[in-house]
Design a protein around this motif. Structure first.
Motif, PDB file in Angstrom:
ATOM      1  N   SER A 206       0.872  -1.315   0.246  1.00 36.92           N
ATOM      2  CA  SER A 206      -0.093  -0.064  -0.100  1.00 36.92           C
ATOM      3  C   SER A 206       0.849   1.524  -0.093  1.00 36.92           C
ATOM      4  O   SER A 206       0.326   2.308  -0.643  1.00 36.92           O
ATOM      5  CB  SER A 206      -0.978   0.146   1.134  1.00 36.92           C
ATOM      6  N   SER A 207       2.097   1.119   0.879  1.00 31.37           N
ATOM      7  CA  SER A 207       2.933   2.439   0.490  1.00 31.37           C
ATOM      8  C   SER A 207       3.528   2.422  -0.759  1.00 31.37           C
ATOM      9  O   SER A 207       3.846   3.643  -1.225  1.00 31.37           O
ATOM     10  CB  SER A 207       4.053   2.353   1.765  1.00 31.37           C
ATOM     11  N   TRP A 208       3.816   1.370  -1.556  1.00 33.92           N
ATOM     12  CA  TRP A 208       4.224   1.827  -2.749  1.00 33.92           C
ATOM     13  C   TRP A 208       3.565   1.768  -3.949  1.00 33.92           C
ATOM     14  O   TRP A 208       3.734   2.197  -5.092  1.00 33.92           O
ATOM     15  CB  TRP A 208       5.406   0.500  -3.094  1.00 33.92           C
ATOM     16  N   THR A 209       2.129   1.557  -3.857  1.00 28.96           N
ATOM     17  CA  THR A 209       1.160   1.457  -4.709  1.00 28.96           C
ATOM     18  C   THR A 209       1.031   2.872  -5.598  1.00 28.96           C
ATOM     19  O   THR A 209       1.148   2.946  -6.882  1.00 28.96           O
ATOM     20  CB  THR A 209      -0.280   1.383  -4.309  1.00 28.96           C
ATOM     21  N   PRO A 210       1.200   4.100  -4.906  1.00 23.11           N
ATOM     22  CA  PRO A 210       1.146   5.467  -5.627  1.00 23.11           C
ATOM     23  C   PRO A 210       2.544   5.538  -6.530  1.00 23.11           C
ATOM     24  O   PRO A 210       2.570   5.911  -7.852  1.00 23.11           O
ATOM     25  CB  PRO A 210       1.175   6.562  -4.640  1.00 23.11           C
ATOM     26  N   ARG A 211       3.565   5.028  -6.024  1.00 23.49           N
ATOM     27  CA  ARG A 211       4.910   4.988  -6.821  1.00 23.49           C
ATOM     28  C   ARG A 211       4.783   4.076  -8.069  1.00 23.49           C
ATOM     29  O   ARG A 211       5.363   4.524  -9.011  1.00 23.49           O
ATOM     30  CB  ARG A 211       6.008   4.745  -5.875  1.00 23.49           C
ATOM     31  N   ILE A 212       4.382   2.982  -7.821  1.00 23.59           N
ATOM     32  CA  ILE A 212       4.122   2.044  -9.096  1.00 23.59           C
ATOM     33  C   ILE A 212       3.074   2.530 -10.016  1.00 23.59           C
ATOM     34  O   ILE A 212       3.407   2.373 -11.228  1.00 23.59           O
ATOM     35  CB  ILE A 212       3.634   0.587  -8.319  1.00 23.59           C
ATOM     36  N   LEU A 213       2.161   3.284  -9.514  1.00 25.52           N
ATOM     37  CA  LEU A 213       1.311   3.959 -10.594  1.00 25.52           C
ATOM     38  C   LEU A 213       2.227   4.919 -11.154  1.00 25.52           C
ATOM     39  O   LEU A 213       1.999   5.176 -12.669  1.00 25.52           O
ATOM     40  CB  LEU A 213       0.077   4.769  -9.677  1.00 25.52           C
ATOM     41  N   SER A 214       3.021   5.852 -10.665  1.00 26.87           N
ATOM     42  CA  SER A 214       3.870   6.831 -11.478  1.00 26.87           C
ATOM     43  C   SER A 214       4.801   5.995 -12.416  1.00 26.87           C
ATOM     44  O   SER A 214       4.895   6.276 -13.747  1.00 26.87           O
ATOM     45  CB  SER A 214       4.579   7.456 -10.626  1.00 26.87           C
ATOM     46  N   LEU A 215       5.221   4.885 -12.004  1.00 27.05           N
ATOM     47  CA  LEU A 215       6.103   3.960 -12.905  1.00 27.05           C
ATOM     48  C   LEU A 215       5.488   3.499 -14.241  1.00 27.05           C
ATOM     49  O   LEU A 215       5.747   3.552 -15.345  1.00 27.05           O
ATOM     50  CB  LEU A 215       6.582   2.866 -12.087  1.00 27.05           C
TER      51      LEU A 215
ATOM     52  N   PHE B  59      -8.289   7.641 -15.116  1.00 26.45           N
ATOM     53  CA  PHE B  59      -9.145   7.573 -13.979  1.00 26.45           C
ATOM     54  C   PHE B  59      -8.243   7.321 -12.576  1.00 26.45           C
ATOM     55  O   PHE B  59      -8.499   8.244 -11.801  1.00 26.45           O
ATOM     56  CB  PHE B  59     -10.119   6.300 -14.129  1.00 26.45           C
ATOM     57  N   ALA B  60      -6.904   6.719 -12.681  1.00 29.45           N
ATOM     58  CA  ALA B  60      -6.288   6.561 -11.302  1.00 29.45           C
ATOM     59  C   ALA B  60      -5.446   7.740 -11.031  1.00 29.45           C
ATOM     60  O   ALA B  60      -4.841   8.127 -10.139  1.00 29.45           O
ATOM     61  CB  ALA B  60      -5.457   5.549 -11.453  1.00 29.45           C
ATOM     62  N   GLY B  61      -5.198   8.694 -12.279  1.00 31.21           N
ATOM     63  CA  GLY B  61      -4.274   9.573 -12.035  1.00 31.21           C
ATOM     64  C   GLY B  61      -2.750   9.373 -12.244  1.00 31.21           C
ATOM     65  O   GLY B  61      -2.423   8.379 -12.432  1.00 31.21           O
ATOM     66  N   PRO B  62      -1.878  10.408 -12.126  1.00 33.11           N
ATOM     67  CA  PRO B  62      -0.517  10.230 -12.567  1.00 33.11           C
ATOM     68  C   PRO B  62       0.471   9.716 -11.531  1.00 33.11           C
ATOM     69  O   PRO B  62       1.479   9.304 -11.744  1.00 33.11           O
ATOM     70  CB  PRO B  62      -0.027  11.898 -12.759  1.00 33.11           C
ATOM     71  N   GLY B  63      -0.047   9.671 -10.274  1.00 32.95           N
ATOM     72  CA  GLY B  63       0.796   9.063  -9.171  1.00 32.95           C
ATOM     73  C   GLY B  63       1.678  10.385  -8.708  1.00 32.95           C
ATOM     74  O   GLY B  63       1.682  11.552  -9.071  1.00 32.95           O
ATOM     75  N   PRO B  64       2.494  10.214  -7.551  1.00 31.51           N
ATOM     76  CA  PRO B  64       3.228  11.246  -7.066  1.00 31.51           C
ATOM     77  C   PRO B  64       4.391  11.800  -7.792  1.00 31.51           C
ATOM     78  O   PRO B  64       4.859  13.057  -7.648  1.00 31.51           O
ATOM     79  CB  PRO B  64       3.476  10.545  -5.706  1.00 31.51           C
ATOM     80  N   TRP B  65       4.931  11.074  -8.643  1.00 28.17           N
ATOM     81  CA  TRP B  65       6.154  11.224  -9.346  1.00 28.17           C
ATOM     82  C   TRP B  65       5.742  12.041 -10.677  1.00 28.17           C
ATOM     83  O   TRP B  65       5.920  11.525 -11.795  1.00 28.17           O
ATOM     84  CB  TRP B  65       7.055  10.223  -9.548  1.00 28.17           C
ATOM     85  N   SER B  66       5.168  13.132 -10.559  1.00 28.57           N
ATOM     86  CA  SER B  66       4.604  13.764 -11.804  1.00 28.57           C
ATOM     87  C   SER B  66       4.796  15.330 -11.687  1.00 28.57           C
ATOM     88  O   SER B  66       4.500  15.881 -10.593  1.00 28.57           O
ATOM     89  CB  SER B  66       3.373  13.452 -11.948  1.00 28.57           C
ATOM     90  N   ILE B  67       4.640  16.127 -12.716  1.00 26.66           N
ATOM     91  CA  ILE B  67       4.680  17.456 -12.516  1.00 26.66           C
ATOM     92  C   ILE B  67       3.229  17.875 -11.952  1.00 26.66           C
ATOM     93  O   ILE B  67       2.961  18.907 -11.350  1.00 26.66           O
ATOM     94  CB  ILE B  67       4.796  18.323 -13.806  1.00 26.66           C
TER      95      ILE B  67
END
Length: 133
Positions: A6-15, A118-126
Motif C-alpha cells: 500500500s505504501s508503494w502503490t502510488p509510486r508504482i502508478l507513477s512508474l 481515472f487513477a491519475g499520474p501518481g506522486p512522481w509527476s508535474i
C-alpha cells in the motif's frame, strides 16, 4: 506485506505512467523522427493517418512521461490506441481476436491509458507538484 504494497502503490502508478508514456513516445519517434528506424515508416507522410498518429504519440508520450496534464493525455492516448486497434488490426474481420490480428499491444495500451486517466499520474509527476493530480 500489505503495508509495503500500500505504501508503494502510488509510486508504482507513477512508474506505470512513465513506462507506458515512454513506449508510446517511442512509437512517435519512430514514425516522425525515424528513430529507432522502422522500415514500415520509412516513407511516412506527416499528413497521413500514421503521421498524425505519430505526432499525437510524440506529444502525448512526452506529457505522460513528465506527468503534465496526465489524465487528459492518458484519456486521449486511450482513444488513440482504440482507433489503432480498430483501424490497423481489426479491420480485416469482425470476429478476429487480438492474438490473431496482432493487436494485443494496442488493446493493452488502450486499457492501461484508460486506467491512468481515472487513477491519475501518481506522486512522481508535474501534476502532483502542481497539486493537480
Amino acid at each position: 506485506m500489505s503495508a509495503l504494497t500500500s505504501s508503494w502503490t502510488p509510486r508504482i502508478l507513477s512508474l506505470l505512467r512513465i513506462v507506458t508514456g515512454y513506449l508510446l513516445l517511442t512509437h512517435g519517434t519512430a514514425k516522425i523522427l525515424g528513430f529507432p528506424k522502422v522500415d514500415m515508416f520509412a516513407n511516412l507522410q506527416i499528413g497521413s493517418i500514421y503521421g498524425i498518429a505519430g505526432i499525437l504519440e510524440l506529444i502525448l508520450g512526452v506529457l505522460l512521461v513528465i506527468g503534465l496534464f496526465s489524465r487528459f493525455a492518458a484519456f486521449i492516448a486511450s482513444g488513440l490506441c482504440a482507433f489503432a486497434y480498430f483501424i490497423g488490426h481489426a479491420s480485416g474481420s469482425t470476429f478476429a481476436t487480438p492474438i490473431l490480428n496482432g493487436g494485443e499491444a494496442a488493446v493493452l495500451f488502450c486499457f492501461a491509458f484508460l486506467y491512468l486517466a481515472f487513477a491519475g499520474p501518481g506522486p512522481w509527476s508535474i501534476d502532483a507538484g502542481r497539486g493537480k493530480a
